[in-house]
Scaffold this motif. Structure first.
Motif: not given
Length: 228
Positions: A73, A76, A83, A101, A105
């Protein structure tokens, strides 16, 4: 002596021939003109909306990771990894050790369709770098980190070496440029590394991206310590 009556000729001016019905596939000239004007205005409006959307997405800088964020992450949304599908479903058990991550999103990550990928597979390496480089420059300007500048200089140097003495690069379709402009920095680096596999450049580029992620992680950890 019988009289002759001439009709339906150029001499007969009073009685005009009725107009034949027009087929739907061939509309009136006035209607075609209005349609062409409306279509041109719609295309211009669509291009303006797309350009404004790209600008809004490019204004998004990297965010500070939340306490206990996953390893993927950090950085970001520009430098983070893909993701985590399990996190979205609520079934990720790795937590902070997850390599994907866990950030939010709001939009689906931009990617190329099959037709665009097939077209790019036929490109030489210098053309690919020529298309991706402007997008990378815009992303790096928003990050303001030395490691990001090192990554950009690495791509610029590779493009200068490969394009030396080569003919001019043809114009790239707008759809491919638009798709690359919507990609994140890590996605652009992955796009280069997946298509340029010869030499040491892919390995060095991967190390540069890893160094950038580590710098961002250190900055986030320092911010968390300062808050405490």
């Amino acid at each position: 002596m019988p009289k002759l009556c001439l009709q339906r000729t150029f001499i007969d001016e009073e009685d005009e021939m009725p107009r034949l019905p027009r087929f739907r596939s061939c509309p009136d000239l006035v209607e075609r003109t209005k349609w062409s004007e409306w279509r041109s205005q719609y295309q211009v409006l669509t291009l303006r909306e797309r350009s404004e959307k790209i600008k809004d997405e490019q204004n998004v800088t990297i965010q500070v990771a939340e306490p206990g964020a996953s390893e993927g992450s950090y950085g970001h949304p520009e430098v983070c990894r893909r993701p985590c599908i399990l996190f979205v479903r609520g079934t990720c058990q790795k937590g902070a050790a997850c390599g994907f991550c866990h950030g939010q999103h709001t939009q689906k990550p931009a990617s190329l369709d099959k037709q665009q990928r097939d077209a790019m597979d036929k490109w030489p390496a210098e053309r690919l770098l020529e298309v991706v480089l402007p997008c990378l420059q815009q992303k790096v300007e928003k990050i303001h980190l030395p490691a990001a500048n090192d990554l950009l200089e690495l791509v610029e140097r590779e493009l200068a070496i490969r394009s030396w003495g080569q003919p001019s690069i043809p114009k790239t379709p707008r759809r491919i440029c638009y798709a690359c402009g919507r990609m994140s920095l890590s996605a652009l680096v992955g796009l280069i590394g997946s298509r340029i596999t010869s030499g040491q450049f892919p390995k060095v580029l991967k190390k540069a991206l890893k160094a950038l992620r580590e710098d961002i992680k250190e900055l986030d950890l320092q911010i968390e310590e300062d808050k405490i």
